[in-house]
Write a protein that holds these residues in place. Structure first.
Motif, PDB file in Angstrom:
ATOM      1  N   ILE A  14      69.475  -3.366  25.487  1.00  0.00           N
ATOM      2  CA  ILE A  14      70.135  -2.153  24.971  1.00  0.00           C
ATOM      3  C   ILE A  14      70.120  -2.139  23.437  1.00  0.00           C
ATOM      4  O   ILE A  14      70.745  -1.280  22.821  1.00  0.00           O
ATOM      5  CB  ILE A  14      71.577  -1.992  25.534  1.00  0.00           C
ATOM      6  CG1 ILE A  14      72.441  -3.224  25.288  1.00  0.00           C
ATOM      7  CG2 ILE A  14      71.518  -1.648  27.009  1.00  0.00           C
ATOM      8  CD1 ILE A  14      73.920  -3.008  25.633  1.00  0.00           C
ATOM      9  N   LYS A  69      69.432   1.078  21.262  1.00  0.00           N
ATOM     10  CA  LYS A  69      69.720   2.282  22.047  1.00  0.00           C
ATOM     11  C   LYS A  69      70.871   3.035  21.372  1.00  0.00           C
ATOM     12  O   LYS A  69      71.790   2.412  20.813  1.00  0.00           O
ATOM     13  CB  LYS A  69      70.143   1.927  23.478  1.00  0.00           C
ATOM     14  CG  LYS A  69      69.068   1.206  24.283  1.00  0.00           C
ATOM     15  CD  LYS A  69      67.941   2.112  24.701  1.00  0.00           C
ATOM     16  CE  LYS A  69      66.983   1.428  25.652  1.00  0.00           C
ATOM     17  NZ  LYS A  69      65.684   2.107  25.745  1.00  0.00           N
ATOM     18  N   ALA A  77      74.180   4.948  21.671  1.00  0.00           N
ATOM     19  CA  ALA A  77      75.260   5.014  22.649  1.00  0.00           C
ATOM     20  C   ALA A  77      76.371   5.927  22.149  1.00  0.00           C
ATOM     21  O   ALA A  77      76.968   5.670  21.096  1.00  0.00           O
ATOM     22  CB  ALA A  77      75.817   3.619  22.919  1.00  0.00           C
ATOM     23  N   CYS A 124      73.519  -1.847  19.909  1.00  0.00           N
ATOM     24  CA  CYS A 124      73.372  -0.385  20.059  1.00  0.00           C
ATOM     25  C   CYS A 124      73.671   0.316  18.740  1.00  0.00           C
ATOM     26  O   CYS A 124      74.447  -0.174  17.917  1.00  0.00           O
ATOM     27  CB  CYS A 124      74.352   0.153  21.091  1.00  0.00           C
ATOM     28  SG  CYS A 124      74.018  -0.332  22.776  1.00  0.00           S
ATOM     29  N   ASP A 149      70.834   7.669  24.323  1.00  0.00           N
ATOM     30  CA  ASP A 149      70.331   6.909  25.483  1.00  0.00           C
ATOM     31  C   ASP A 149      71.435   6.513  26.458  1.00  0.00           C
ATOM     32  O   ASP A 149      71.173   6.277  27.634  1.00  0.00           O
ATOM     33  CB  ASP A 149      69.642   5.622  25.001  1.00  0.00           C
ATOM     34  CG  ASP A 149      68.576   5.910  23.970  1.00  0.00           C
ATOM     35  OD1 ASP A 149      67.598   6.595  24.311  1.00  0.00           O
ATOM     36  OD2 ASP A 149      68.738   5.473  22.801  1.00  0.00           O
ATOM     37  N   ILE A 150      72.640   6.356  25.916  1.00  0.00           N
ATOM     38  CA  ILE A 150      73.764   5.857  26.724  1.00  0.00           C
ATOM     39  C   ILE A 150      74.950   6.781  26.492  1.00  0.00           C
ATOM     40  O   ILE A 150      75.279   7.088  25.336  1.00  0.00           O
ATOM     41  CB  ILE A 150      74.138   4.416  26.282  1.00  0.00           C
ATOM     42  CG1 ILE A 150      73.008   3.437  26.602  1.00  0.00           C
ATOM     43  CG2 ILE A 150      75.456   3.972  26.922  1.00  0.00           C
ATOM     44  CD1 ILE A 150      73.153   2.070  25.915  1.00  0.00           C
ATOM     45  N   GLY A 170      67.947   6.239  30.796  1.00  0.00           N
ATOM     46  CA  GLY A 170      69.279   6.696  30.385  1.00  0.00           C
ATOM     47  C   GLY A 170      70.354   6.009  31.200  1.00  0.00           C
ATOM     48  O   GLY A 170      70.106   5.492  32.299  1.00  0.00           O
ATOM     49  N   ARG A 171      71.546   5.948  30.632  1.00  0.00           N
ATOM     50  CA  ARG A 171      72.684   5.314  31.322  1.00  0.00           C
ATOM     51  C   ARG A 171      73.931   6.181  31.122  1.00  0.00           C
ATOM     52  O   ARG A 171      74.245   6.552  29.986  1.00  0.00           O
ATOM     53  CB  ARG A 171      72.990   3.931  30.713  1.00  0.00           C
ATOM     54  CG  ARG A 171      71.865   2.922  30.822  1.00  0.00           C
ATOM     55  CD  ARG A 171      71.829   2.297  32.219  1.00  0.00           C
ATOM     56  NE  ARG A 171      70.768   1.302  32.314  1.00  0.00           N
ATOM     57  CZ  ARG A 171      69.526   1.548  32.727  1.00  0.00           C
ATOM     58  NH1 ARG A 171      69.168   2.767  33.086  1.00  0.00           N
ATOM     59  NH2 ARG A 171      68.629   0.580  32.780  1.00  0.00           N
ATOM     60  N   LEU A 209      74.878  -1.174  31.959  1.00  0.00           N
ATOM     61  CA  LEU A 209      73.857  -0.688  31.021  1.00  0.00           C
ATOM     62  C   LEU A 209      72.599  -1.546  31.101  1.00  0.00           C
ATOM     63  O   LEU A 209      71.476  -1.041  31.019  1.00  0.00           O
ATOM     64  CB  LEU A 209      74.396  -0.706  29.582  1.00  0.00           C
ATOM     65  CG  LEU A 209      75.676   0.093  29.323  1.00  0.00           C
ATOM     66  CD1 LEU A 209      76.078  -0.007  27.850  1.00  0.00           C
ATOM     67  CD2 LEU A 209      75.498   1.557  29.718  1.00  0.00           C
TER      68      LEU A 209
END
Ligand code: NAP
Length: 247
Positions: free
Chosen positions: A4, A7, A9, A31, A82-83, A133-134, A227
């Motif tokens: 992650i 990423k 978030a 992140c 992304d998160i 994606g989360r 995640l």
């Protein structure tokens, strides 16, 4: 496990409490963090400063998650996300005397459930093309246990988020998007003393098989698990010290 690092978030309601700690822990995990809040800019700035001190990459996005236009503007302004951690909630202890039952119900559903619906939809649209994606929905053991009279709207809003999790897990699977729920019991945030007297805290802790509330870090750890593990989707992590099965 998926990395992650780097990423982006977005944590809704990250200006205090659990959201603040999730933002810090995600920044520590590498992140690039976006702190969302609605009312308290000073709190959000303080969290930003904490993360910057740790060397983290952090932005603030003010947005009332119950406002569709504002949510869409927030996502347009952020670019890639992304998160998404749907953590914002209307404080169930913030109800005023004047508010009728129906007004309170509408307000709770608007922030907790409609808010998560709107952010998830906007997130989904922009994450789909990247095939990763989360989504994490923060609910509560109160989704499953009978609520006290003053917590009915809260429990209903949180249970509704479980349906969001399943829907976005199903529709997101072909695009590498997972959705999960983390359902805590009592959490010891910095605000717990404002809500519970020490006697009430002792009484509530005694009803928890493990005898205490969770730390925010313990809950953030469960979030990070969902995640990194891309094969877990549509699930609920119950993290409540045994409250879920206690009589
Ligand atoms: N605390 C617990 O014991 C406990 C137990 C189980 C589950 N949970 C869940 O864990 C999550 C965090 O709980 P917490 O105790 O840390 O919450 P909290 O202290 O009440 O913080 C709520 C956050 O949501 C934000 N917020 C409120 N209305 C908003 C809106 N319309 N749009 C965007 N943000 C908004 C607040 O920002 P502003 O101050 O700027 O409005 C604040 O940052 C919640 O989903 C809660 O249901 C908590």
């Amino acid at each position: 496990m998926d990395s992650i690092e780097e990423k982006v978030a977005l944590i809704t309601g990250a200006s205090q409490g659990l959201g603040r700690v999730i933002a810090i822990e995600l920044a520590k995990a590498g992140c690039r963090v976006v702190i969302n809040y609605a009312n308290n800019r000073e709190n959000a700035e303080n969290v930003k400063a904490e993360i910057e001190k740790l060397g983290g990459d952090v932005r603030i996005a003010r947005c009332d998650v119950g406002d569709e236009t504002a949510v869409n503007e927030m996502f347009s302004g952020l670019g890639q996300v992304d998160i998404l951690v749907n953590n914002a909630r209307l404080d169930p202890w913030r109800r005023t005397e004047k508010m009728s039952e129906g007004e309170w119900f509408d307000q709770v559903i608007r922030v907790n459930l409609k808010g998560a619906f709107l952010t998830s939809g906007a997130f989904f649209a922009q994450a789909k093309p990247r095939k990763w994606g989360r989504i994490v929905n923060m609910t509560s053991v109160r989704s499953f246990r009978p609520a006290e009279m003053n917590m009915i709207a809260y429990g209903v809003s949180k249970l509704g988020m479980h349906a969001l999790t399943r829907a976005f897990a199903h529709n997101g699977a072909p695009f590498g998007i997972t959705a999960n729920t983390v359902a805590p019991g009592m959490i010891v945030t910095e605000n717990i003393n404002k809500r519970l007297t020490s006697e009430k805290y002792a009484e509530e802790s005694a009803a928890i098989p493990l005898g205490r509330g969770a730390t925010c870090e313990e809950i953030a750890d469960a979030v990070i698990f969902t995640l990194r593990n891309g094969y877990v989707t549509g699930e609920t992590i119950n993290i409540n010290g045994g409250m879920y099965y206690a009589p």
